[in-house]
Design a protein around this motif. Structure first.
Motif, PDB file in Angstrom:
ATOM      1  N   SER A 114      74.217 -26.497   4.417  1.00  0.00           N
ATOM      2  CA  SER A 114      75.043 -25.675   3.532  1.00  0.00           C
ATOM      3  C   SER A 114      74.707 -25.986   2.086  1.00  0.00           C
ATOM      4  O   SER A 114      74.015 -26.954   1.790  1.00  0.00           O
ATOM      5  N   TRP A 157      81.707 -23.348  -0.675  1.00  0.00           N
ATOM      6  CA  TRP A 157      80.787 -23.573   0.428  1.00  0.00           C
ATOM      7  C   TRP A 157      80.009 -22.298   0.732  1.00  0.00           C
ATOM      8  O   TRP A 157      80.587 -21.215   0.808  1.00  0.00           O
ATOM      9  N   TYR A 158      78.694 -22.434   0.891  1.00  0.00           N
ATOM     10  CA  TYR A 158      77.844 -21.299   1.250  1.00  0.00           C
ATOM     11  C   TYR A 158      76.921 -21.707   2.397  1.00  0.00           C
ATOM     12  O   TYR A 158      76.349 -22.809   2.378  1.00  0.00           O
ATOM     13  N   ALA A 159      76.751 -20.823   3.350  1.00  0.00           N
ATOM     14  CA  ALA A 159      75.751 -21.026   4.385  1.00  0.00           C
ATOM     15  C   ALA A 159      74.375 -20.831   3.754  1.00  0.00           C
ATOM     16  O   ALA A 159      74.232 -20.118   2.755  1.00  0.00           O
ATOM     17  N   THR A 160      73.358 -21.440   4.322  1.00  0.00           N
ATOM     18  CA  THR A 160      72.019 -21.314   3.742  1.00  0.00           C
ATOM     19  C   THR A 160      71.539 -19.858   3.747  1.00  0.00           C
ATOM     20  O   THR A 160      70.755 -19.475   2.884  1.00  0.00           O
ATOM     21  N   GLN A 161      72.036 -19.060   4.687  1.00  0.00           N
ATOM     22  CA  GLN A 161      71.655 -17.654   4.718  1.00  0.00           C
ATOM     23  C   GLN A 161      72.185 -16.891   3.512  1.00  0.00           C
ATOM     24  O   GLN A 161      71.717 -15.798   3.205  1.00  0.00           O
TER      25      GLN A 161
END
Length: 168
Positions: A114, A157-161
């Motif tokens: 993340s 928070w961010y997902a890698t996508q």
């Protein structure tokens, strides 16, 4: 081992383009034996939050360094959470930075779990913290208070996508 790697938005753009964070060695922050010993009553989640917070502080210094080199860098702290094989992570004995580790390999995007980034609302406080860093390093208590003020903002928070959307 989960490692929190300080970063900046321009560096994150390079990660997205190149597919990895590097070159090695990289400074990161993790739940180390020294951190566990120091933070006796904390559970794993609390200890990971301490490591994330230390990485966010290091991100402030990275932004300051890039700005001093003439780059236009937004006042948003960036931390990459990655799973790094233990054999590539070296822990130190620095009592001031109990969570600091050295990652001895570039970290590919596929190992990143993340990305944590300040919301745009945090920019004024982060910019103030960056401006106060030199005085805080010299022991100025008021400047330290300003630097600590950036921590009042939780990182998003961010997902890698989501990295390409985040960078737009």
């Amino acid at each position: 081992m989960r490692v929190y790697l300080p970063c900046t938005l321009p560096a994150l753009a390079r990660v997205a383009a190149e597919g990895e964070l590097g070159p090695a060695p990289l400074t990161g922050y993790a739940v180390t034996p020294a951190l566990i010993e120091w933070y006796v009553s904390g559970d794993t989640e609390e200890l990971e939050y301490v490591a994330l917070t230390e990485a966010a502080r290091a991100s402030l210094r990275m932004i300051l360094a890039e700005r001093r080199d003439g780059a236009e860098v937004a006042g948003r702290r960036v931390v990459i959470a990655a799973e790094v094989p233990d054999r590539y992570v070296k822990t130190g004995t620095d009592l001031e930075e109990r969570a600091r580790v050295r990652v001895e390999t570039p970290v590919p995007l596929r190992r990143m779990a993340s990305v944590h980034v300040d919301d745009t609302e945090a920019i004024p406080d982060v910019d103030a913290a960056i401006a106060a860093l030199p005085a805080a390093d010299e022991g100025d208590d008021d400047a330290r208070f300003v630097v600590d003020g950036a921590e009042a903002h939780e990182l998003m928070w961010y997902a890698t996508q989501e990295i390409p959307d985040l960078l737009r």
